[in-house]
Design a protein around this motif. Structure first.
Motif, mmCIF file in Angstrom:
data_model
loop_
_atom_site.group_PDB
_atom_site.id
_atom_site.type_symbol
_atom_site.label_atom_id
_atom_site.label_comp_id
_atom_site.label_asym_id
_atom_site.label_seq_id
_atom_site.Cartn_x
_atom_site.Cartn_y
_atom_site.Cartn_z
ATOM 1 N N PHE A 162 54.452 41.524 41.444
ATOM 2 C CA PHE A 162 54.536 40.489 40.406
ATOM 3 C C PHE A 162 55.633 40.864 39.416
ATOM 4 C CE2 PHE A 162 53.139 39.200 36.081
ATOM 5 C CZ PHE A 162 53.327 37.831 36.211
ATOM 6 N N LEU A 203 42.695 43.898 42.585
ATOM 7 C CA LEU A 203 43.924 43.772 43.366
ATOM 8 C C LEU A 203 44.527 45.152 43.569
ATOM 9 C CD1 LEU A 203 45.555 40.713 41.549
ATOM 10 C CD2 LEU A 203 44.638 40.724 43.872
ATOM 11 N N TRP A 223 50.164 44.886 44.091
ATOM 12 C CA TRP A 223 50.206 43.454 43.781
ATOM 13 C C TRP A 223 50.823 43.238 42.398
ATOM 14 C CZ3 TRP A 223 48.595 40.777 47.986
ATOM 15 C CH2 TRP A 223 48.633 39.386 47.896
ATOM 16 N N GLU A 279 50.178 49.581 50.808
ATOM 17 C CA GLU A 279 49.960 49.693 49.367
ATOM 18 C C GLU A 279 50.940 50.688 48.750
ATOM 19 O OE1 GLU A 279 46.006 50.387 48.070
ATOM 20 O OE2 GLU A 279 45.130 48.782 49.272
ATOM 21 N N GLY A 319 45.480 44.610 37.142
ATOM 22 C CA GLY A 319 45.148 44.019 38.433
ATOM 23 C C GLY A 319 44.179 44.880 39.218
ATOM 24 N N LYS A 320 44.389 46.176 39.181
ATOM 25 C CA LYS A 320 43.516 47.105 39.918
ATOM 26 C C LYS A 320 42.141 47.202 39.259
ATOM 27 C CE LYS A 320 42.348 50.834 42.404
ATOM 28 N NZ LYS A 320 41.945 50.746 43.809
#
Length: 450
Positions: A274, A266, A270, A85, A260-261
């Motif tokens: 993107f 996600l 991520w 991550e 996203g988080k």
């Protein structure tokens, strides 16, 4: 002696001779990391060796003694996820920065400051202000490197200006990075570990800016009067085609990571990947339809692999200490003493050691402390490194840029101003969180029976 680790039984090696061997290896490895300048060895090399070697020894110990590998497998899986991550997040962030550098975005900023005609005091405040507000997006190290380059371009000889201005940039970059998950690796680690939402970290803004403001005010008293010699006949610098679009794509990438988080569960990497895909597609269209090659793959190649490998190694080494059981014992400090005092101490420790392993150790120890205390340790780990010149990546980077000017001794001469700002930051945190309760308190989840 055993303990539960990830739902499986793990041996508490902190009370075994083998465990102490691991601790010695960590200390020796960290000595070579800290003594990078003395031995002229990049810190990524001892960090990577130490982290991987410690787990090789752990795996060998479990195999030789015929132990159950369940807890070991869980630890490795969690560690790989944690490192991946952070690794990919930093990879994308550094690629965007390299692309902006290639498109002359930062050179254009530098040229504007050079042609401004500001006196020393205005330059001191402008560079500090820019460092504080660029670092939440571009990260503290990159910001400090860019603005210290501006300093040395504007003025090469006047140490009376350069030293306070360099310290101001380091402090501002670290303080600016503390209130944004994108600004400092320690804040990113805390966000990725779920210790607060993206909005929670923004509530550290008052502590960060007022702490820096106090330090900057005290430092400004030592900045001399006068104006640097203006560079005549310099060619104006323009942002290359596509540079402004890349800035927009960078903002969109940050928004993707945050949404996203927070909304899609996600990991932040991520949304960042993107955004990298959008950058690559834009580079393709710019080349095909406008014959402008922003050389995105060259930007990717210029990403500093040593930085990424350093983080891999140091996180693996701290993970080994965690698996051996040492950090579980360290977490007892939070029950023995007031967590506020422990977290203030974390800030001083991060100045001596480095905030990344310190924050990693706190996160892996995972003490049972409320949100307000997690925000405090994020703040202190982030800004604490400013107290010593080599206590943060930003400080080390600026020392390299201003060799012979911004030194350990020059920094320590003014370190009292940083300590004053540090305690102001803590005082603002205490007033905001403990007295006034001005932050978003997590909603307690109802416990249901089955």
């Amino acid at each position: 002696m055993t303990r539960v680790e990830g739902g499986a039984q793990a041996i508490d090696l902190a009370v075994e001779p083998f465990g102490w061997l691991l601790l010695v290896i960590f200390i020796v490895g960290y000595y070579f990391i800290a003594a990078e300048e003395k031995y002229h060895i990049n810190k990524a090399k001892p960090a990577l060796f130490t982290g991987t070697f410690m787990f090789m020894l752990l795996g060998g110990y479990y195999a030789v003694n015929g132990l159950d590998f369940s807890s070991f497998d869980v630890e490795i899986a969690h560690l790989i996820l944690e490192i991946a991550e952070i690794f990919f997040f930093l990879f994308v962030a550094m690629t965007f920065i390299e692309a902006l550098i290639e498109r002359n975005v930062f050179d254009a900023l530098k040229e504007k400051l050079l042609s401004s005609g500001y006196d020393y005091k205005k330059l001191f405040w402008v560079t500090g202000f820019l460092a504080f507000f660029i670092s939440p997006v571009a990260d503290n190290l990159t910001t400090a490197l860019i603005l210290s380059t501006v300093l040395i371009t504007i003025e090469r000889k006047n140490k009376a200006f350069l030293v306070p201005a360099a310290i101001n940039i380091v402090v501002a970059a670290n303080a600016g990075g503390a209130w944004s998950p994108f600004g400092d690796i320690t804040t990113l680690m805390a966000w990725s570990a779920g210790k607060g939402t993206f909005i929670d970290f923004l509530f550290l803004f008052p502590s960060s800016i007022l702490g820096w403001g106090v330090t900057a005010f005290l430092l400004s008293r030592f900045v001399p009067d006068g104006t640097p010699t203006k560079i005549e006949g310099a060619e104006p610098v323009h942002i290359h085609k596509g540079g402004k679009v890349i800035i927009f794509l960078g903002v969109l990438t940050i928004a993707s990571a945050v949404l996203g988080k927070q909304l899609m569960h996600l990991p932040p990497m991520w949304g960042m990947l993107f955004g990298l895909s959008l950058l690559q597609l834009y580079a393709y269209t710019l080349k095909k339809y406008h014959d402008h090659d922003i050389q995105i793959y060259k930007s990717v190649a210029k990403v500093e692999n040593d930085t990424l490998l350093f983080f891999f190694g140091i996180l693996a080494a701290v993970g080994a200490l965690h698996f051996a059981g040492f950090l579980a014992h360290a977490a007892h400090l939070y029950t023995m003493f007031d967590p506020t005092y422990v977290n203030i101490g974390v800030g001083f420790l991060s100045a001596i050691v480095d905030n990344v392993p310190v924050m990693s150790a706190v996160l892996k120890a995972s003490p049972d402390i409320p949100l307000a205390q997690w925000m405090l340790v994020t703040l202190t780990a982030g800004v604490g490194g400013s107290m010593i010149s080599f206590g943060s990546a930003a400080g080390v980077g600026v020392m390299g840029k201003l060799k012979g000017v911004y030194t350990f001794g020059a920094h320590m001469k003014y370190s009292w101003t940083i300590v004053a700002g540090y305690f102001v930051s803590v005082a603002i945190w205490y007033t905001q969180y403990e007295v006034l309760g001005l932050y978003i308190k997590p909603v307690a989840k109802a416990v249901t029976g089955h």
